[in-house]
Design a protein around this motif. Structure first.
Motif, PDB file in Angstrom:
ATOM      1  N   LEU A  88       0.839  -1.196   0.000  1.00  0.00           N
ATOM      2  CA  LEU A  88       0.000   0.000   0.000  1.00  0.00           C
ATOM      3  C   LEU A  88       0.874   1.245   0.000  1.00  0.00           C
ATOM      4  CD1 LEU A  88      -3.107   0.679   0.315  1.00  0.00           C
ATOM      5  CD2 LEU A  88      -2.616   0.975   2.752  1.00  0.00           C
ATOM      6  N   VAL A  89       0.516   2.221  -0.831  1.00  0.00           N
ATOM      7  CA  VAL A  89       1.198   3.517  -0.844  1.00  0.00           C
ATOM      8  C   VAL A  89       0.162   4.610  -0.586  1.00  0.00           C
ATOM      9  CG1 VAL A  89       3.084   2.788  -2.352  1.00  0.00           C
ATOM     10  CG2 VAL A  89       0.980   3.668  -3.365  1.00  0.00           C
ATOM     11  N   PHE A  90       0.633   5.782  -0.185  1.00  0.00           N
ATOM     12  CA  PHE A  90      -0.289   6.827   0.251  1.00  0.00           C
ATOM     13  C   PHE A  90      -1.299   7.203  -0.829  1.00  0.00           C
ATOM     14  CE2 PHE A  90       2.651   9.411  -2.104  1.00  0.00           C
ATOM     15  CZ  PHE A  90       1.900  10.506  -2.536  1.00  0.00           C
ATOM     16  N   SER A  91      -0.888   7.181  -2.071  1.00  0.00           N
ATOM     17  CA  SER A  91      -1.773   7.607  -3.160  1.00  0.00           C
ATOM     18  C   SER A  91      -2.893   6.613  -3.431  1.00  0.00           C
ATOM     19  CB  SER A  91      -0.958   7.844  -4.435  1.00  0.00           C
ATOM     20  OG  SER A  91      -0.235   6.679  -4.799  1.00  0.00           O
ATOM     21  N   ASP A  92      -2.792   5.407  -2.868  1.00  0.00           N
ATOM     22  CA  ASP A  92      -3.854   4.415  -3.074  1.00  0.00           C
ATOM     23  C   ASP A  92      -5.182   4.855  -2.462  1.00  0.00           C
ATOM     24  OD1 ASP A  92      -2.290   2.661  -4.518  1.00  0.00           O
ATOM     25  OD2 ASP A  92      -1.626   1.562  -2.748  1.00  0.00           O
ATOM     26  N   PHE A  93      -5.141   5.754  -1.502  1.00  0.00           N
ATOM     27  CA  PHE A  93      -6.390   6.221  -0.900  1.00  0.00           C
ATOM     28  C   PHE A  93      -7.242   6.994  -1.913  1.00  0.00           C
ATOM     29  CE2 PHE A  93      -3.591   5.527   2.724  1.00  0.00           C
ATOM     30  CZ  PHE A  93      -4.407   4.767   3.551  1.00  0.00           C
ATOM     31  N   ALA A  94      -6.614   7.444  -3.006  1.00  0.00           N
ATOM     32  CA  ALA A  94      -7.372   8.125  -4.056  1.00  0.00           C
ATOM     33  C   ALA A  94      -8.227   7.154  -4.858  1.00  0.00           C
ATOM     34  CB  ALA A  94      -6.414   8.871  -4.995  1.00  0.00           C
ATOM     35  N   PHE A  95      -8.047   5.836  -4.656  1.00  0.00           N
ATOM     36  CA  PHE A  95      -8.809   4.840  -5.410  1.00  0.00           C
ATOM     37  C   PHE A  95     -10.099   4.425  -4.719  1.00  0.00           C
ATOM     38  CE2 PHE A  95      -4.428   3.641  -7.029  1.00  0.00           C
ATOM     39  CZ  PHE A  95      -4.604   4.300  -8.235  1.00  0.00           C
ATOM     40  N   ILE A  96     -10.425   5.058  -3.601  1.00  0.00           N
ATOM     41  CA  ILE A  96     -11.641   4.656  -2.896  1.00  0.00           C
ATOM     42  C   ILE A  96     -12.875   4.874  -3.767  1.00  0.00           C
ATOM     43  CG2 ILE A  96     -13.126   5.184  -0.928  1.00  0.00           C
ATOM     44  CD1 ILE A  96     -10.606   5.764   0.682  1.00  0.00           C
ATOM     45  N   LEU A  97     -12.990   6.053  -4.373  1.00  0.00           N
ATOM     46  CA  LEU A  97     -14.148   6.323  -5.225  1.00  0.00           C
ATOM     47  C   LEU A  97     -14.158   5.461  -6.477  1.00  0.00           C
ATOM     48  CD1 LEU A  97     -16.717   7.953  -5.537  1.00  0.00           C
ATOM     49  CD2 LEU A  97     -15.375   9.796  -6.600  1.00  0.00           C
ATOM     50  N   PRO A  98     -13.031   5.327  -7.210  1.00  0.00           N
ATOM     51  CA  PRO A  98     -13.041   4.407  -8.352  1.00  0.00           C
ATOM     52  C   PRO A  98     -13.383   2.969  -7.964  1.00  0.00           C
ATOM     53  CG  PRO A  98     -11.140   5.857  -8.479  1.00  0.00           C
ATOM     54  CD  PRO A  98     -11.784   6.104  -7.150  1.00  0.00           C
ATOM     55  N   MET A  99     -12.984   2.547  -6.779  1.00  0.00           N
ATOM     56  CA  MET A  99     -13.305   1.195  -6.334  1.00  0.00           C
ATOM     57  C   MET A  99     -14.809   1.020  -6.165  1.00  0.00           C
ATOM     58  SD  MET A  99     -11.871  -0.879  -3.017  1.00  0.00           S
ATOM     59  CE  MET A  99     -12.632   0.280  -1.872  1.00  0.00           C
ATOM     60  N   LEU A 100     -15.484   2.066  -5.681  1.00  0.00           N
ATOM     61  CA  LEU A 100     -16.934   2.002  -5.536  1.00  0.00           C
ATOM     62  C   LEU A 100     -17.628   2.009  -6.902  1.00  0.00           C
ATOM     63  CD1 LEU A 100     -17.402   4.469  -2.526  1.00  0.00           C
ATOM     64  CD2 LEU A 100     -17.424   1.965  -2.474  1.00  0.00           C
ATOM     65  N   ARG A 101     -17.050   2.724  -7.870  1.00  0.00           N
ATOM     66  CA  ARG A 101     -17.642   2.790  -9.207  1.00  0.00           C
ATOM     67  C   ARG A 101     -17.400   1.523  -9.999  1.00  0.00           C
ATOM     68  NH1 ARG A 101     -15.321   8.799 -10.521  1.00  0.00           N
ATOM     69  NH2 ARG A 101     -17.042  10.047  -9.676  1.00  0.00           N
ATOM     70  N   HIS A 102     -16.211   0.932  -9.855  1.00  0.00           N
ATOM     71  CA  HIS A 102     -15.823  -0.226 -10.662  1.00  0.00           C
ATOM     72  C   HIS A 102     -15.244  -1.311  -9.757  1.00  0.00           C
ATOM     73  CE1 HIS A 102     -16.380   2.308 -14.210  1.00  0.00           C
ATOM     74  NE2 HIS A 102     -15.639   3.220 -13.622  1.00  0.00           N
ATOM     75  N   GLY A 182       8.775   0.029   7.717  1.00  0.00           N
ATOM     76  CA  GLY A 182       7.449  -0.327   8.159  1.00  0.00           C
ATOM     77  C   GLY A 182       6.377   0.441   7.413  1.00  0.00           C
ATOM     78  N   LEU A 183       5.188  -0.132   7.365  1.00  0.00           N
ATOM     79  CA  LEU A 183       4.079   0.476   6.637  1.00  0.00           C
ATOM     80  C   LEU A 183       3.568   1.735   7.317  1.00  0.00           C
ATOM     81  CD1 LEU A 183       2.038   0.138   4.258  1.00  0.00           C
ATOM     82  CD2 LEU A 183       0.576  -1.094   5.870  1.00  0.00           C
ATOM     83  N   ALA A 184       3.430   1.689   8.637  1.00  0.00           N
ATOM     84  CA  ALA A 184       2.832   2.804   9.373  1.00  0.00           C
ATOM     85  C   ALA A 184       3.621   4.089   9.215  1.00  0.00           C
ATOM     86  CB  ALA A 184       2.714   2.452  10.856  1.00  0.00           C
ATOM     87  N   LEU A 185       4.937   3.969   9.079  1.00  0.00           N
ATOM     88  CA  LEU A 185       5.768   5.169   8.934  1.00  0.00           C
ATOM     89  C   LEU A 185       5.856   5.621   7.485  1.00  0.00           C
ATOM     90  CD1 LEU A 185       7.598   7.236  10.297  1.00  0.00           C
ATOM     91  CD2 LEU A 185       9.485   5.615  10.084  1.00  0.00           C
ATOM     92  N   SER A 186       5.860   4.677   6.548  1.00  0.00           N
ATOM     93  CA  SER A 186       6.055   5.058   5.150  1.00  0.00           C
ATOM     94  C   SER A 186       4.857   5.820   4.588  1.00  0.00           C
ATOM     95  CB  SER A 186       6.329   3.816   4.302  1.00  0.00           C
ATOM     96  OG  SER A 186       5.173   2.992   4.198  1.00  0.00           O
ATOM     97  N   LEU A 187       3.649   5.473   5.009  1.00  0.00           N
ATOM     98  CA  LEU A 187       2.461   6.122   4.437  1.00  0.00           C
ATOM     99  C   LEU A 187       2.420   7.618   4.719  1.00  0.00           C
ATOM    100  CD1 LEU A 187      -0.265   3.404   5.133  1.00  0.00           C
ATOM    101  CD2 LEU A 187       0.702   4.044   2.919  1.00  0.00           C
ATOM    102  N   PRO A 188       2.487   8.073   5.979  1.00  0.00           N
ATOM    103  CA  PRO A 188       2.394   9.521   6.222  1.00  0.00           C
ATOM    104  C   PRO A 188       3.612  10.292   5.758  1.00  0.00           C
ATOM    105  CG  PRO A 188       2.773   8.368   8.290  1.00  0.00           C
ATOM    106  CD  PRO A 188       2.500   7.322   7.255  1.00  0.00           C
ATOM    107  N   THR A 189       4.815   9.707   5.886  1.00  0.00           N
ATOM    108  CA  THR A 189       5.996  10.463   5.485  1.00  0.00           C
ATOM    109  C   THR A 189       6.090  10.603   3.965  1.00  0.00           C
ATOM    110  OG1 THR A 189       7.357   8.460   5.626  1.00  0.00           O
ATOM    111  CG2 THR A 189       7.292   9.890   7.559  1.00  0.00           C
TER     112      THR A 189
END
Length: 489
Positions: A88-102, A182-189
């Motif tokens: 998971l990368v930080f920009s993946d959160f932008a896929f929430i709406l496309p995931m609901l559409r498709h 670690g994942l928790a640190l990589s996402l916000p930074t």
């Protein structure tokens, strides 16, 4: 409020936080990494704990909610890595709406969707019950003060230029980032670094005035086009094999993704900027497409009088292309809604139908006496592969080979049409990423295939060239050099 139990809970929560984060793949040991990384993970834990405490005012709920939040992120990241070879990368959160559409593009069918809805409802019920049972730990004014403090910290962090030493993320290798930090640190930074980089311009590749003896430049990014013979799977690509001998250049393409993220090689082929130059914007270039506009070949050619067209037979909103493509200098975007009667193969508009649209666009451009720059991103071979997609072929691999054969035919059709209908057309054809198939191991091979052809009645016919290994941005640089008159590239 009593202090000792909360302090014990805080210490135990910090250890549990490390244990959960260490489950993210690729794995690392608990308390692994540098001292700065360990301290950074602790800061992220305290900030998330403070956010939950500020929202609900219950310490023990906030502690458990923080750990559950991380556990959900780790589970999503590991699932993504199994399919797409990337956490998971930080920009993946932008896929929430496309995931609901498709949802089907994300392998969420009706059954999986119902399970997710049920799990979300259960989680809401548990939250409501817990908050009702646990006494308040801090008063409402303290909650508001805590939330305000965290908002201020987030605002300051988002507008400060962070040095690389304090950014625990590598935009070109998210896998190694998770393993080291670690994942928790990589996402916000990574998000903080992305915010800071937005204030600096991206480099702009040089461009000469384009040559006059050309009718069009056509770039076809073919969905999941890959010659599986490299990994021992019989694949019939007779037209690709035949045309290789007349290609100006051909070979393997090292793409910055596996199984998805079509927009990453797409933006490199449009701008000539590689993953290193794009940095964290390269994870999702269309979040800030205007940063890429000065480097776009489409924008350059449009200023010089060319007609610029982008063709993608799918939902224009996916990847935010409806905003990004005009920003990159394309005057027309031909999407799925513009092709209501187009032939479909499997779930998507066929490559043959797309080839017909390209031929029509070239004809119109020649009738209007304008030069054409057209970028096409196909869809026919896109996953998911499941029973019923192709009659008589229920297994994923035969379905993929069926569709990739149509891509091979599309390449031959376009080449023959350009040879007959125009004086000079440069055709670049390449795969965006390897397909998501159990037979394709990204550790073993994830390169795609490409070729660039000089087509038309006045085209040069080279006597054959040696295969090369490129990255997508080198296709753009080749096109710029060729348009500038360099016949030796």
């Amino acid at each position: 409020m009593p202090v000792v139990p909360e302090l014990i809970g805080l210490a135990g929560g910090a250890v549990a936080w490390e244990a959960v984060d260490a489950l993210a793949r690729p794995r690392r040991g608990m308390f692994g990494g540098s001292r700065a990384a360990i301290a950074g993970r602790a800061v992220v834990f305290l900030l998330l704990l403070g956010a939950w405490l500020g929202l609900f005012g219950r310490f023990w709920f906030a502690l458990v909610a923080s750990l559950v939040t991380l556990a959900i992120l780790v589970a999503i990241s590991n699932a993504k890595r199994r399919s797409l070879y990337e956490p998971l990368v930080f920009s993946d959160f932008a896929f929430i709406l496309p995931m609901l559409r498709h949802p089907s593009l994300f392998y969420i069918e009706r059954r999986e969707g119902l399970v997710l809805i049920g799990a979300a409802a259960l989680l809401v019920a548990v939250i409501a019950a817990w908050v009702g049972l646990e006494p308040r730990s801090i008063p409402v004014p303290a909650q508001l003060a805590l939330l305000a403090g965290e908002a201020v910290l987030l605002g300051v962090a988002a507008f400060v230029s962070w040095p690389k030493a304090l950014t625990f993320a590598d935009p070109c290798d998210p896998r190694d980032t998770v393993r080291r930090f670690g994942l928790a640190l990589s996402l916000p930074t990574a998000w903080l670094r992305w915010r800071g980089e937005g204030r600096r311009p991206l480099p702009v590749p040089p461009s000469d005035d384009p040559r006059e003896d050309v009718d069009a430049v056509i770039v076809v990014q073919s969905e999941s086009f890959m010659d599986l013979r490299r990994i021992g799977i019989a694949t019939e690509l007779p037209e690709f094999d035949r045309l290789r001998s007349r290609a100006l250049v051909h070979g393997l393409l090292e793409v910055p993704c596996f199984g998805a993220y079509t927009l990453r090689p797409e933006i490199s082929a449009i701008t000539g900027l590689g993953a290193e130059e794009q940095s964290f914007d390269g994870l999702h270039p269309y979040l800030r497409p205007r940063r890429f506009a000065p480097a776009s070949l489409a924008a350059t050619l449009r200023r010089q009088g060319w007609r610029t067209v982008f063709l993608h037979p799918y939902d224009e909103r996916f990847f935010r292309r409806n905003e990004a493509i005009p920003a990159l200098g394309f005057e027309r975007f031909i999407g799925q809604r513009d092709l209501p009667d187009a032939e479909r193969r499997g779930y998507y508009i066929s490559d043959a139908a797309v080839a017909g649209v390209i031929e029509d666009e070239l004809r119109r451009a020649r009738e209007d006496r304008v030069k054409l720059f057209l970028v096409c991103v196909t869809m026919e071979a896109h996953d998911p592969f499941r029973p019923g997609r192709v009659p008589g072929r229920d297994e994923p691999l035969p379905q993929y080979l069926h569709h990739i054969g149509h891509a091979d035919a599309m390449l031959a059709r376009l080449t023959a049409h350009f040879d007959a209908a125009a004086e000079r057309v440069l055709l670049a054809f390449y795969g965006d990423h390897a397909p998501v198939l159990k037979e394709v191991d990204p550790e073993r091979e994830r390169r795609t295939d490409f070729m660039i052809l000089d087509c038309g009645r006045d085209a040069l016919r080279p006597a054959g060239t040696a295969a090369v290994q490129w990255r997508p941005e080198q296709i753009n640089r080749f096109i710029r050099s060729w348009l500038g008159g360099d016949r030796g590239v």
